[in-house]
Design a protein around this motif. Structure first.
Motif, PDB file in Angstrom:
ATOM      1  N   CYS A 275      -5.421 -13.973  -1.446  1.00 25.91           N
ATOM      2  CA  CYS A 275      -6.612 -13.877  -2.286  1.00 25.91           C
ATOM      3  C   CYS A 275      -6.972 -15.303  -2.700  1.00 25.91           C
TER       4      CYS A 275
ATOM      5  N   ASP B   8     -10.129  -0.939  -5.002  1.00 23.43           N
ATOM      6  CA  ASP B   8      -9.571  -2.264  -5.286  1.00 23.43           C
ATOM      7  C   ASP B   8      -8.101  -2.182  -5.698  1.00 23.43           C
TER       8      ASP B   8
ATOM      9  N   LYS C 169     -11.416 -12.301  -2.487  1.00 24.31           N
ATOM     10  CA  LYS C 169     -10.694 -11.410  -3.381  1.00 24.31           C
ATOM     11  C   LYS C 169      -9.958 -12.222  -4.450  1.00 24.31           C
TER      12      LYS C 169
END
Length: 237
Positions: free
Chosen positions: A40, A109, A71
């Motif tokens: 991420c 998510d 992300k």
């Protein structure tokens, strides 16, 4: 966390593609690059991009939080995205999402406890002609139904890499992030497959079957303002 020498070398390679003084244009691929290493875009990743490109952390963070492909929480090996926008929703996208969520035991998510699969609602996957669609690490699985989506995800859970409907062979999230950064796929099998199917060219095929040509197009309409000007000119003469 310090980034690996390979990431530093890749960053230099990416920046070198841009003209001198335009290195900030490399921000998008660099964000994919740091995401490939850390799963991420972390605070460290933002700092790395900022220092490498001579930007502020705020400038980098503004970009990283704008685009959904970056992300801010760790992503599993496989990012499963189910489109639930209008075209897909009308054709069963919500049912596909519900089945996958139930199978994985997670919601939007969220990542499975083993860290392998992340699930998300996708607002649009730009494939309305193949609706409903699902992607895994941005590779398309077209016209899926709940049973088909379940088989794909079960394959991922079993360590398989189900073949996408279009595009290249499936790879991990880290691998696709490096490709999105502009780096080549080192796999011998990593060759792009078909990118366009019949739904995308249905109109073209219909036109060809009916013998339509460019000469069949209707004459362009004259804008109202131009027509009024022409009418006024005629009256004046």
């Amino acid at each position: 966390m310090a980034f690996s020498p390979q990431t530093h070398a890749a960053a230099a390679e990416i920046i070198a593609r841009y003209p001198a003084g335009r290195s900030r244009s490399a921000l998008l691929p660099l964000l994919h690059l740091v995401q490939a290493e850390q799963g991420c875009v972390t605070t460290e990743g933002v700092t790395f991009c900022a220092e490498t490109l001579g930007l502020t952390a705020a400038e980098v963070g503004a970009v990283a939080t704008f685009y959904t492909m970056y992300k801010r929480r760790p992503v599993g090996d496989y990012l499963v995205s189910v489109c639930t926008n209008l075209s897909c929703a009308l054709l069963g996208g919500d049912d596909v999402y519900a089945r996958v969520a139930e199978l994985l035991g997670i919601g939007h998510d969220e990542t499975t406890p083993d860290g392998r699969i992340t699930l998300e609602h996708a607002e649009c996957l730009a494939a309305c002609d193949y609706a409903p669609v699902m992607t895994v690490n941005y590779e398309f699985y077209d016209q899926v139904d709940p049973d088909g989506a379940e088989r794909i995800v079960e394959g991922l859970q079993a360590g398989e890499r189900p073949a996408p409907s279009r595009g290249g062979p499936l790879c991990s999230f880290a691998e696709i992030s490096r490709q999105l950064a502009g780096l080549p796929d080192p796999r011998p099998e990593g060759v792009a497959g078909p990118g366009v199917g019949e739904p995308s060219v249905a109109g073209l095929l219909l036109a060809e079957a009916d013998g339509w040509t460019a000469d069949d197009r209707p004459a362009p309409l004259v804008p109202a303002a131009a027509e009024q000007a022409a009418s006024a000119e005629r009256k004046g003469s």
